[in-house]
Motif scaffolding. Structure first.
Motif, PDB file in Angstrom:
ATOM      1  N   GLY A 159       1.093 -30.333   1.609  1.00 29.22           N
ATOM      2  CA  GLY A 159       1.268 -30.028   3.032  1.00 29.22           C
ATOM      3  C   GLY A 159       1.590 -31.283   3.816  1.00 29.22           C
ATOM      4  O   GLY A 159       2.055 -31.223   4.945  1.00 29.22           O
ATOM      5  N   LEU A 160       1.304 -32.445   3.235  1.00 32.36           N
ATOM      6  CA  LEU A 160       1.646 -33.707   3.906  1.00 32.36           C
ATOM      7  C   LEU A 160       3.153 -33.763   4.130  1.00 32.36           C
ATOM      8  O   LEU A 160       3.622 -34.271   5.147  1.00 32.36           O
ATOM      9  N   ASN A 161       3.898 -33.223   3.158  1.00 32.71           N
ATOM     10  CA  ASN A 161       5.335 -33.029   3.384  1.00 32.71           C
ATOM     11  C   ASN A 161       5.532 -31.612   3.882  1.00 32.71           C
ATOM     12  O   ASN A 161       4.978 -30.675   3.301  1.00 32.71           O
ATOM     13  N   VAL A 162       6.304 -31.485   4.951  1.00 35.72           N
ATOM     14  CA  VAL A 162       6.444 -30.170   5.609  1.00 35.72           C
ATOM     15  C   VAL A 162       6.823 -29.046   4.661  1.00 35.72           C
ATOM     16  O   VAL A 162       6.412 -27.909   4.848  1.00 35.72           O
ATOM     17  N   LYS A 163       7.598 -29.387   3.636  1.00 37.61           N
ATOM     18  CA  LYS A 163       8.098 -28.318   2.761  1.00 37.61           C
ATOM     19  C   LYS A 163       7.095 -27.915   1.675  1.00 37.61           C
ATOM     20  O   LYS A 163       7.294 -26.916   0.988  1.00 37.61           O
ATOM     21  N   ASP A 164       6.033 -28.695   1.482  1.00 36.39           N
ATOM     22  CA  ASP A 164       5.054 -28.402   0.426  1.00 36.39           C
ATOM     23  C   ASP A 164       4.464 -26.997   0.576  1.00 36.39           C
ATOM     24  O   ASP A 164       4.086 -26.594   1.676  1.00 36.39           O
ATOM     25  N   ILE A 165       4.369 -26.316  -0.540  1.00 31.59           N
ATOM     26  CA  ILE A 165       3.751 -24.983  -0.510  1.00 31.59           C
ATOM     27  C   ILE A 165       2.670 -24.907  -1.580  1.00 31.59           C
ATOM     28  O   ILE A 165       2.901 -25.289  -2.730  1.00 31.59           O
ATOM     29  N   ILE A 166       1.494 -24.442  -1.213  1.00 28.72           N
ATOM     30  CA  ILE A 166       0.436 -24.248  -2.217  1.00 28.72           C
ATOM     31  C   ILE A 166       0.751 -22.968  -2.966  1.00 28.72           C
ATOM     32  O   ILE A 166       0.918 -21.912  -2.362  1.00 28.72           O
ATOM     33  N   ASP A 167       0.789 -23.114  -4.267  1.00 26.66           N
ATOM     34  CA  ASP A 167       1.186 -21.982  -5.089  1.00 26.66           C
ATOM     35  C   ASP A 167      -0.016 -21.074  -5.361  1.00 26.66           C
ATOM     36  O   ASP A 167      -0.428 -20.906  -6.502  1.00 26.66           O
ATOM     37  N   LEU A 168      -0.592 -20.503  -4.320  1.00 28.06           N
ATOM     38  CA  LEU A 168      -1.740 -19.614  -4.485  1.00 28.06           C
ATOM     39  C   LEU A 168      -1.473 -18.349  -3.687  1.00 28.06           C
ATOM     40  O   LEU A 168      -0.843 -18.390  -2.626  1.00 28.06           O
ATOM     41  N   ASP A 169      -1.972 -17.217  -4.187  1.00 25.60           N
ATOM     42  CA  ASP A 169      -1.714 -15.933  -3.536  1.00 25.60           C
ATOM     43  C   ASP A 169      -2.941 -15.501  -2.722  1.00 25.60           C
ATOM     44  O   ASP A 169      -3.954 -15.105  -3.280  1.00 25.60           O
ATOM     45  N   PHE A 170      -2.818 -15.595  -1.404  1.00 27.20           N
ATOM     46  CA  PHE A 170      -3.943 -15.237  -0.527  1.00 27.20           C
ATOM     47  C   PHE A 170      -3.830 -13.798   0.002  1.00 27.20           C
ATOM     48  O   PHE A 170      -4.606 -13.390   0.857  1.00 27.20           O
ATOM     49  N   SER A 171      -2.844 -13.046  -0.518  1.00 29.58           N
ATOM     50  CA  SER A 171      -2.542 -11.749   0.102  1.00 29.58           C
ATOM     51  C   SER A 171      -3.647 -10.710  -0.093  1.00 29.58           C
ATOM     52  O   SER A 171      -3.688  -9.714   0.610  1.00 29.58           O
ATOM     53  N   LYS A 172      -4.562 -10.957  -1.037  1.00 30.90           N
ATOM     54  CA  LYS A 172      -5.574  -9.921  -1.300  1.00 30.90           C
ATOM     55  C   LYS A 172      -6.947 -10.243  -0.720  1.00 30.90           C
ATOM     56  O   LYS A 172      -7.923  -9.575  -1.032  1.00 30.90           O
ATOM     57  N   ILE A 173      -7.035 -11.259   0.108  1.00 29.32           N
ATOM     58  CA  ILE A 173      -8.375 -11.672   0.548  1.00 29.32           C
ATOM     59  C   ILE A 173      -8.817 -11.042   1.870  1.00 29.32           C
ATOM     60  O   ILE A 173      -9.906 -11.309   2.353  1.00 29.32           O
ATOM     61  N   GLY A 174      -7.975 -10.204   2.450  1.00 27.53           N
ATOM     62  CA  GLY A 174      -8.360  -9.556   3.713  1.00 27.53           C
ATOM     63  C   GLY A 174      -8.051 -10.433   4.905  1.00 27.53           C
ATOM     64  O   GLY A 174      -7.396 -11.471   4.762  1.00 27.53           O
TER      65      GLY A 174
END
Ligand code: ATR
Length: 264
Positions: free
Chosen positions: A186-201
């Motif tokens: 995230g320090l670089n604007v384009k960085d993306i964490i490769d984790l799926d948060f779509s199921k956490i509510g």
């Protein structure tokens, strides 16, 4: 004139000088605060300069928060329990290492109005600042703390300090109330964490230790999924304020001007 330093490697990104020099001026203190890129072999000289009062205090950042410890005479309780030092000063001829990241995180989080007592906390990352975050959330009585790090052995290492820590495999997203990004993603604007948060509510808290950029993709994704988000700016300001108070004996003002000062 008193002299203060923040040391790290890299160090260009540090906003500590802007903040400290603002407070120094505001409080009419005869001092200057600078940043310095350092190598570990220069620690001996640095320590000598503190002993000789050529330097009056230092902040330590990545990657030296643990590496500095053997060079110090004494650690505060917080620094000792987290094995992490971000603030150094001389007291009665002894070089003391303290940790103000804990109080920074604690106040930064409290300002979000999230009460984390009895809540499940997921921490992403196992780098320099994570032991301070764990210490702070334990102090705030979180019910469960789970750490997930790409290099799992580094997360496991933290269990030596915090035995009741749970570890999740990198890529898994266990249920949580608060998730903290303490990785450098995230320090670089384009960085993306490769984790799926779509199921956490929804209505969870997404807290990013990063404050520059203001909104990382981690926070953007959290927001899009209906969660509350907070970056690390207040954490940064409050850790600096605690260090300032130790060095100068004055509690610096924190207001909108200070918050704007760090808007890049
Ligand atoms: P250090 O590890 O030297 O203390 P840090 O900036 O405090 O440095 O920590 C960087 C953190 O971001 C680490 O937890 C790192 O994971 P590893 O321990 O596996 O290196 C994490 N990190 C950095 N880039 C990453 C990436 N692309 N994917 C996942 N985690 C990453």
């Amino acid at each position: 004139m008193k002299k203060y330093l923040v040391i790290g490697n890299p160090i260009e990104h540090s906003l500590s000088p802007i903040l400290h020099n603002y407070w120094i001026k505001e409080n009419e203190i005869n001092a200057i605060y600078e940043k310095k890129k350092l190598e570990e072999h220069e620690f001996d000289d640095l320590i000598l300069n503190i002993k000789n009062k050529k330097i009056d205090g230092i902040n330590i950042t990545v990657p030296f928060k643990k590496k500095i410890i053997p060079y110090l005479d004494k650690l505060s309780d917080e620094a000792s329990k987290t094995q992490s030092v971000n603030t150094v000063y001389l007291d009665k001829g002894k070089i003391i290492g303290h940790n103000t990241d804990i109080i920074g995180f604690e106040i930064g989080l409290k300002k979000t109005n999230h009460n984390i007592k009895d809540k499940k906390i997921l921490i992403l990352g196992a780098g320099g600042v994570v032991s301070s975050i764990i210490y702070a959330v334990k102090k705030m009585k979180a019910s469960e703390i789970i750490v997930s790090n790409r290099t799992q052995s580094k997360a496991e290492n933290l269990k030596k300090i915090f035995s009741d820590l749970k570890i999740a495999k990198w890529g898994e997203v266990p249920d949580f109330d608060v998730v903290v990004n303490a990785t450098s993603i995230g320090l670089n604007v384009k960085d993306i964490i490769d984790l799926d948060f779509s199921k956490i509510g929804k209505n969870k808290l997404f807290f990013d230790v990063i404050y520059n950029p203001k909104e990382t993709n981690f926070l953007k994704i959290g927001k899009k999924l209906g969660n509350i988000t907070e970056n690390g700016k207040l954490m940064f300001i409050y850790q600096a304020s605690a260090a300032f108070e130790i060095w100068h004996g004055v509690k610096p003002k924190i207001n909108d001007d200070i918050i704007k000062l760090l808007d890049l």
